[in-house]
Write a protein that holds these residues in place. Sequence first.
Motif, PDB file in Angstrom:
ATOM      1  N   LYS A  18       0.837  -1.191   0.000  1.00 41.90           N
ATOM      2  CA  LYS A  18       0.000   0.000   0.000  1.00 41.90           C
ATOM      3  C   LYS A  18       0.876   1.246   0.000  1.00 41.90           C
ATOM      4  CE  LYS A  18      -3.704  -2.279   2.524  1.00 41.90           C
ATOM      5  NZ  LYS A  18      -4.479  -2.311   3.753  1.00 41.90           N
ATOM      6  N   THR A  19       0.297   2.361  -0.371  1.00 41.78           N
ATOM      7  CA  THR A  19       1.060   3.606  -0.393  1.00 41.78           C
ATOM      8  C   THR A  19       1.181   4.190   1.009  1.00 41.78           C
ATOM      9  OG1 THR A  19      -0.904   4.952  -0.820  1.00 41.78           O
ATOM     10  CG2 THR A  19       0.326   4.164  -2.745  1.00 41.78           C
ATOM     11  N   THR A  20       2.255   4.926   1.217  1.00 35.38           N
ATOM     12  CA  THR A  20       2.496   5.589   2.489  1.00 35.38           C
ATOM     13  C   THR A  20       1.917   6.997   2.451  1.00 35.38           C
ATOM     14  OG1 THR A  20       4.590   6.553   1.777  1.00 35.38           O
ATOM     15  CG2 THR A  20       4.670   4.321   2.733  1.00 35.38           C
ATOM     16  N   ASN A  21       1.881   7.632   3.611  1.00 36.35           N
ATOM     17  CA  ASN A  21       1.458   9.033   3.661  1.00 36.35           C
ATOM     18  C   ASN A  21       2.365   9.891   2.789  1.00 36.35           C
ATOM     19  OD1 ASN A  21      -0.857   8.927   5.296  1.00 36.35           O
ATOM     20  ND2 ASN A  21       0.390   8.834   7.146  1.00 36.35           N
ATOM     21  N   LEU A  22       3.656   9.617   2.789  1.00 36.41           N
ATOM     22  CA  LEU A  22       4.572  10.389   1.946  1.00 36.41           C
ATOM     23  C   LEU A  22       4.241  10.205   0.474  1.00 36.41           C
ATOM     24  CD1 LEU A  22       6.957  12.264   1.594  1.00 36.41           C
ATOM     25  CD2 LEU A  22       8.469  10.264   1.750  1.00 36.41           C
ATOM     26  N   ASP A  23       3.939   8.985   0.065  1.00 40.12           N
ATOM     27  CA  ASP A  23       3.537   8.739  -1.326  1.00 40.12           C
ATOM     28  C   ASP A  23       2.282   9.539  -1.665  1.00 40.12           C
ATOM     29  OD1 ASP A  23       5.582   6.838  -1.741  1.00 40.12           O
ATOM     30  OD2 ASP A  23       4.284   5.188  -1.106  1.00 40.12           O
ATOM     31  N   GLN A  24       1.308   9.509  -0.764  1.00 35.51           N
ATOM     32  CA  GLN A  24       0.032  10.198  -1.003  1.00 35.51           C
ATOM     33  C   GLN A  24       0.224  11.708  -1.055  1.00 35.51           C
ATOM     34  OE1 GLN A  24      -2.604   8.700   2.046  1.00 35.51           O
ATOM     35  NE2 GLN A  24      -2.291   6.601   1.383  1.00 35.51           N
ATOM     36  N   VAL A  25       1.020  12.257  -0.147  1.00 37.51           N
ATOM     37  CA  VAL A  25       1.282  13.699  -0.158  1.00 37.51           C
ATOM     38  C   VAL A  25       2.043  14.073  -1.426  1.00 37.51           C
ATOM     39  CG1 VAL A  25       2.612  15.541   0.967  1.00 37.51           C
ATOM     40  CG2 VAL A  25       1.104  14.070   2.322  1.00 37.51           C
ATOM     41  N   SER A  26       3.011  13.267  -1.829  1.00 34.74           N
ATOM     42  CA  SER A  26       3.765  13.534  -3.053  1.00 34.74           C
ATOM     43  C   SER A  26       2.845  13.567  -4.273  1.00 34.74           C
ATOM     44  CB  SER A  26       4.859  12.484  -3.245  1.00 34.74           C
ATOM     45  OG  SER A  26       5.811  12.582  -2.210  1.00 34.74           O
ATOM     46  N   GLU A  27       1.852  12.686  -4.309  1.00 36.75           N
ATOM     47  CA  GLU A  27       0.877  12.696  -5.407  1.00 36.75           C
ATOM     48  C   GLU A  27       0.078  13.996  -5.422  1.00 36.75           C
ATOM     49  OE1 GLU A  27      -1.628   9.218  -5.409  1.00 36.75           O
ATOM     50  OE2 GLU A  27       0.095   7.876  -5.349  1.00 36.75           O
ATOM     51  N   VAL A  28      -0.322  14.468  -4.249  1.00 40.37           N
ATOM     52  CA  VAL A  28      -1.048  15.740  -4.160  1.00 40.37           C
ATOM     53  C   VAL A  28      -0.157  16.878  -4.663  1.00 40.37           C
ATOM     54  CG1 VAL A  28      -2.061  17.438  -2.571  1.00 40.37           C
ATOM     55  CG2 VAL A  28      -2.596  15.010  -2.311  1.00 40.37           C
ATOM     56  N   LEU A  29       1.101  16.876  -4.271  1.00 39.16           N
ATOM     57  CA  LEU A  29       2.019  17.935  -4.682  1.00 39.16           C
ATOM     58  C   LEU A  29       2.262  17.908  -6.188  1.00 39.16           C
ATOM     59  CD1 LEU A  29       4.539  17.803  -1.705  1.00 39.16           C
ATOM     60  CD2 LEU A  29       2.593  19.356  -2.022  1.00 39.16           C
ATOM     61  N   GLU A  30       2.370  16.739  -6.772  1.00 40.84           N
ATOM     62  CA  GLU A  30       2.528  16.653  -8.230  1.00 40.84           C
ATOM     63  C   GLU A  30       1.268  17.163  -8.938  1.00 40.84           C
ATOM     64  OE1 GLU A  30       5.252  16.175 -10.002  1.00 40.84           O
ATOM     65  OE2 GLU A  30       6.366  15.922  -8.126  1.00 40.84           O
ATOM     66  N   ALA A  31       0.102  16.842  -8.404  1.00 38.67           N
ATOM     67  CA  ALA A  31      -1.153  17.352  -8.975  1.00 38.67           C
ATOM     68  C   ALA A  31      -1.224  18.873  -8.826  1.00 38.67           C
ATOM     69  CB  ALA A  31      -2.355  16.687  -8.298  1.00 38.67           C
ATOM     70  N   TYR A  32      -0.702  19.388  -7.726  1.00 41.50           N
ATOM     71  CA  TYR A  32      -0.634  20.841  -7.493  1.00 41.50           C
ATOM     72  C   TYR A  32       0.219  21.496  -8.584  1.00 41.50           C
ATOM     73  CZ  TYR A  32       0.960  25.148  -5.171  1.00 41.50           C
ATOM     74  OH  TYR A  32       1.286  26.451  -4.869  1.00 41.50           O
ATOM     75  N   PHE A  33       1.401  20.941  -8.844  1.00 39.80           N
ATOM     76  CA  PHE A  33       2.260  21.484  -9.894  1.00 39.80           C
ATOM     77  C   PHE A  33       1.573  21.418 -11.253  1.00 39.80           C
ATOM     78  CE2 PHE A  33       6.095  20.008  -7.215  1.00 39.80           C
ATOM     79  CZ  PHE A  33       6.241  21.251  -6.613  1.00 39.80           C
ATOM     80  N   ASP A  34       0.897  20.307 -11.530  1.00 40.15           N
ATOM     81  CA  ASP A  34       0.160  20.162 -12.793  1.00 40.15           C
ATOM     82  C   ASP A  34      -0.905  21.250 -12.913  1.00 40.15           C
ATOM     83  OD1 ASP A  34       1.632  17.860 -13.374  1.00 40.15           O
ATOM     84  OD2 ASP A  34      -0.011  16.486 -12.832  1.00 40.15           O
ATOM     85  N   ALA A  35      -1.670  21.440 -11.845  1.00 40.69           N
ATOM     86  CA  ALA A  35      -2.760  22.430 -11.861  1.00 40.69           C
ATOM     87  C   ALA A  35      -2.223  23.836 -12.102  1.00 40.69           C
ATOM     88  CB  ALA A  35      -3.547  22.364 -10.555  1.00 40.69           C
ATOM     89  N   LEU A  36      -1.095  24.174 -11.485  1.00 41.62           N
ATOM     90  CA  LEU A  36      -0.505  25.496 -11.706  1.00 41.62           C
ATOM     91  C   LEU A  36      -0.023  25.653 -13.137  1.00 41.62           C
ATOM     92  CD1 LEU A  36       1.587  26.065  -8.453  1.00 41.62           C
ATOM     93  CD2 LEU A  36      -0.571  27.159  -9.084  1.00 41.62           C
ATOM     94  N   TYR A  37       0.683  24.655 -13.657  1.00 44.52           N
ATOM     95  CA  TYR A  37       1.239  24.726 -14.999  1.00 44.52           C
ATOM     96  C   TYR A  37       0.135  24.802 -16.054  1.00 44.52           C
ATOM     97  CZ  TYR A  37       4.193  23.563 -19.019  1.00 44.52           C
ATOM     98  OH  TYR A  37       4.842  23.578 -20.228  1.00 44.52           O
ATOM     99  N   GLU A  38      -0.973  24.125 -15.795  1.00 44.56           N
ATOM    100  CA  GLU A  38      -2.084  24.088 -16.746  1.00 44.56           C
ATOM    101  C   GLU A  38      -3.167  25.124 -16.437  1.00 44.56           C
ATOM    102  OE1 GLU A  38      -3.250  20.015 -16.263  1.00 44.56           O
ATOM    103  OE2 GLU A  38      -1.310  19.278 -16.964  1.00 44.56           O
ATOM    104  N   SER A  39      -3.006  25.888 -15.330  1.00 53.31           N
ATOM    105  CA  SER A  39      -4.045  26.817 -14.866  1.00 53.31           C
ATOM    106  C   SER A  39      -5.391  26.102 -14.786  1.00 53.31           C
ATOM    107  CB  SER A  39      -4.144  28.059 -15.761  1.00 53.31           C
ATOM    108  OG  SER A  39      -2.939  28.788 -15.717  1.00 53.31           O
TER     109      SER A  39
END
Length: 138
Positions: A18-39
């Motif tokens: 299963k994924t760890t909290n760090l894995d899950q937070v990292s996924e959120v952060l990558e989605a954050y970067f995607d959202a900013l780059y794509e507005s």
Amino acid sequence: MINTNHFDENASLLAQGKTTNLDQVSEVLEAYFDALYESDAQKMDLIFHSKGVYATADEKPALIRDKQTYLAVLSKRVSPRSKGGVRNDHIESVEFAGTNTARARVRCSIGKSDFVDYLTLIKDQGRWQIIAKVFQIT
């Protein structure tokens, strides 16, 4: 003092595949970067808590927005992606206060501006979301 229970929990999750909290937070952060780059306000909506706050003291007086105001501004931005902008973002650090609270320091560039963002995340109803974004333009 380091909370070893949190590390033990992550080791146990990894052993179970299963994924760890760090894995899950990292996924959120990558989605954050995607959202900013794509507005992409819809993508940001998924990872920004409904009570989330956006703030900077770079404006005078300090600029503080609620989630809906922030998403409205984001949705009107011309995306760096659509302008062929070079994507430049990375996670500098992630710290956990326990099993449901984390803080990330990230860097990203939008246009000619570079940002240091402090993102506070909480695990609410089983999923990690950004509850506060506080940033400085560098």
